[in-house]
Enzyme design. Structure first.
Site, PDB file in Angstrom:
ATOM      1  CB  SER A 269     -21.963  60.216  78.264  1.00 60.85           C
ATOM      2  OG  SER A 269     -20.951  61.163  78.352  1.00 60.85           O
ATOM      3  CE  LYS A 273     -20.135  61.836  84.055  1.00 62.20           C
ATOM      4  NZ  LYS A 273     -18.924  61.469  83.428  1.00 62.20           N
ATOM      5  CD1 TRP A 360     -14.692  64.086  78.420  1.00 61.83           C
ATOM      6  CD2 TRP A 360     -12.796  65.240  78.708  1.00 61.83           C
ATOM      7  NE1 TRP A 360     -14.990  65.185  79.185  1.00 61.83           N
ATOM      8  CE2 TRP A 360     -13.839  65.910  79.383  1.00 61.83           C
ATOM      9  CE3 TRP A 360     -11.509  65.794  78.764  1.00 61.83           C
ATOM     10  CZ2 TRP A 360     -13.648  67.100  80.097  1.00 61.83           C
ATOM     11  CZ3 TRP A 360     -11.313  66.975  79.475  1.00 61.83           C
ATOM     12  CH2 TRP A 360     -12.378  67.606  80.127  1.00 61.83           C
ATOM     13  CG  HIS A 411     -18.188  60.393  74.372  1.00 60.65           C
ATOM     14  ND1 HIS A 411     -17.951  59.763  75.569  1.00 60.65           N
ATOM     15  CD2 HIS A 411     -19.258  61.203  74.573  1.00 60.65           C
ATOM     16  CE1 HIS A 411     -18.835  60.175  76.468  1.00 60.65           C
ATOM     17  NE2 HIS A 411     -19.645  61.048  75.883  1.00 60.65           N
TER      18      HIS A 411
HETATM   19  C1  GTR Z   1     -18.844  65.801  78.889  1.00 60.03           C
HETATM   20  C2  GTR Z   1     -18.506  65.529  80.313  1.00 60.03           C
HETATM   21  C3  GTR Z   1     -18.420  64.054  80.564  1.00 60.03           C
HETATM   22  C4  GTR Z   1     -19.542  63.271  79.927  1.00 60.03           C
HETATM   23  C5  GTR Z   1     -20.066  63.880  78.647  1.00 60.03           C
HETATM   24  C6  GTR Z   1     -21.484  63.463  78.221  1.00 60.03           C
HETATM   25  O1  GTR Z   1     -18.877  67.152  78.588  1.00 60.03           O
HETATM   26  O2  GTR Z   1     -17.289  66.157  80.607  1.00 60.03           O
HETATM   27  O3  GTR Z   1     -18.313  63.815  81.955  1.00 60.03           O
HETATM   28  O4  GTR Z   1     -20.561  63.047  80.814  1.00 60.03           O
HETATM   29  O5  GTR Z   1     -20.089  65.247  78.669  1.00 60.03           O
HETATM   30  O6  GTR Z   1     -22.382  63.300  79.013  1.00 60.03           O
HETATM   31  O7  GTR Z   1     -21.665  63.394  76.993  1.00 60.03           O
END
Ligand code: GTR
Length: 430
Positions: A269, A273, A360, A411
């Protein structure tokens, strides 16, 4: 006159407010806008990189600069020193592995001061019969403290855990031990012959707007120096932290029996990045793995599917450099897109993983970054994405030098994902 002025003010602020309003989230493939992606091989002056030499000596440095200036920001922590000390080690998992815990202290100048930023670096290595044989290692940051990655009772509990919602700090707690173990299948990693090392990301920099005052960056900005619009923010700081973990592994390689030339950087996540950026700026990472990294990670910005540039900069203004906010309302004017981010890692192996229900993060956009990075991998003499031309079905790992899968489900980073990463890394670096 006063009334007219008042009216003008109201109108002006309404325009500003409307301009800043974030567009509704799009999850409909039919509504993905038409866009033209920048060609990773074409230089700003129109010349095309047609040899590995030209890519490596001209186009890649140009691209890296564009990503620094416009998105992640320049690294600012170059002058910070680190002292690493091993404070604990013992055999674990029925003698199959050894746990090591190091403390890393970050400081300016000659030697650390009492209150300088510090972090615990937790490592598990396979116990080897032949002590000359060094293990490859996965290095990644964790979200909730080292003690949450396994129920191992000897992992030192993080002193402070930062609430990323409100920026408050609370002490790490015994009852959190092992809470995140589904994300860190240690025994599986060890069984595949890999070591694994992790640090709590909040000890590098707490994850909220204003967190830079409490992490490693306080060493740079404490004397009132202002963050410049092209300077690195939280993601660049975490990526720097991953490089420091590799420095420590390099320093302790003989004691720990780890091969720093076989270091794989991994993240999930926002930390996915971060792993990609760490891999881009630090070519010591031999393999790069990003899991569900989404917007600002592997997903193409121009698709504006799920999370968008405007949304991410609004919800997390502290992640990217301030210049990135210029593109909030016009993503097409970005001189780069995320396939070029992946291409920065070439010719080193990169693995991109998505999840079917993680819309997302735009799994298709993540896939396409790999796909459009392929010409750069080919130019550098690798087989890139292999014979992949379209998104594979769920749970199928594809590719070659670029790997990809889309796990069925939400996720998260789970054992299934790790198994694909381990197989990929084994093939690529052994
Ligand atoms: C979310 C964010 C994403 C992703 C995620 C995470 O809220 O919008 O870009 O990075 O968090 O890190 O779990």
């Amino acid at each position: 006159m006063k009334q007219v002025l008042f009216l003008i003010c109201i109108m002006f602020s309404t325009v500003l407010w409307a301009a800043e309003k974030v567009a509704p989230v799009n999850y409909d493939e039919a509504k993905v806008p038409q866009f033209v992606l920048p060609d990773p091989l074409v230089m700003s002056d129109g010349r095309k990189a047609d040899s590995a030499k030209m890519w490596l000596e001209q186009r890649r440095p140009e691209l890296l600069k564009l990503f620094e200036e416009n998105m992640y920001g320049k690294p600012t922590l170059g002058g910070i020193n680190m002292k690493a000390e091993l404070f604990e080690s013992a055999p674990v998992f029925d003698g199959k592995a050894i746990r090591y815990q190091l403390q890393l202290v970050f400081f300016k100048g000659e030697k650390p001061l009492q209150d300088d930023p510090k972090t615990d670096f937790l490592i598990y290595t396979p116990a080897k019969k032949n002590s000359n044989e060094k293990s490859p290692i996965f290095l990644g940051l964790n979200f909730m403290g080292n003690h949450t990655i396994n129920t191992d009772p000897e992992i030192r509990i993080a002193k402070i855990i930062w609430d990323r919602g409100n920026g408050k700090q609370v002490p790490g707690k015994e009852e959190e031990r092992g809470k995140q173990s589904r994300r860190w299948p240690l025994e599986t990693i060890i069984a595949h012959g890999f070591a694994v090392g992790t640090v709590y990301y909040g000890e590098i920099e707490p994850d909220f707007n204003g967190g830079m005052k409490h992490g490693v960056r306080r060493l740079i900005y404490q004397d009132g120096r202002k963050l410049q619009p092209n300077e690195g923010n939280a993601i660049t700081t975490w990526a720097w932290g991953l490089g420091k973990m590799l420095d420590a592994v390099t320093e302790f390689q003989d004691k720990l029996n780890i091969d720093p030339k076989k270091a794989c950087v991994i993240g999930h996540s926002r930390l996915g990045k971060t792993a990609l950026w760490a891999g881009a700026i630090d070519s010591r990472f031999a393999v790069v793995v990003s899991n569900n990294s989404g917007c600002g990670g592997a997903a193409l910005s121009r698709r504006e599917f799920g999370e968008t540039v405007h949304r991410i900069n609004t919800a997390f203004p502290h992640w990217f450099c301030d210049n990135f906010k210029k593109y909030n309302l016009d993503v097409n004017s970005l001189p780069i897109d995320q396939h070029e981010f992946v291409a920065l890692i070439a010719p080193r192996p990169v693995y991109i993983a998505g999840a079917s229900e993680d819309l997302w993060a735009d799994p298709k956009g993540e896939f396409l970054s790999g796909f459009y990075a392929d010409p750069v991998y080919r130019l550098l003499g690798t087989d890139g994405f292999g014979n992949v031309t379209e998104m594979p079905p769920v749970n199928q790992s594809v590719g070659n030098r670029i790997g990809y899968h889309r796990r069925e489900g939400k996720h998260d980073i789970l054992e299934f994902d790790w198994l694909q990463f381990l197989k990929f890394a084994q093939k690529q670096i052994e």
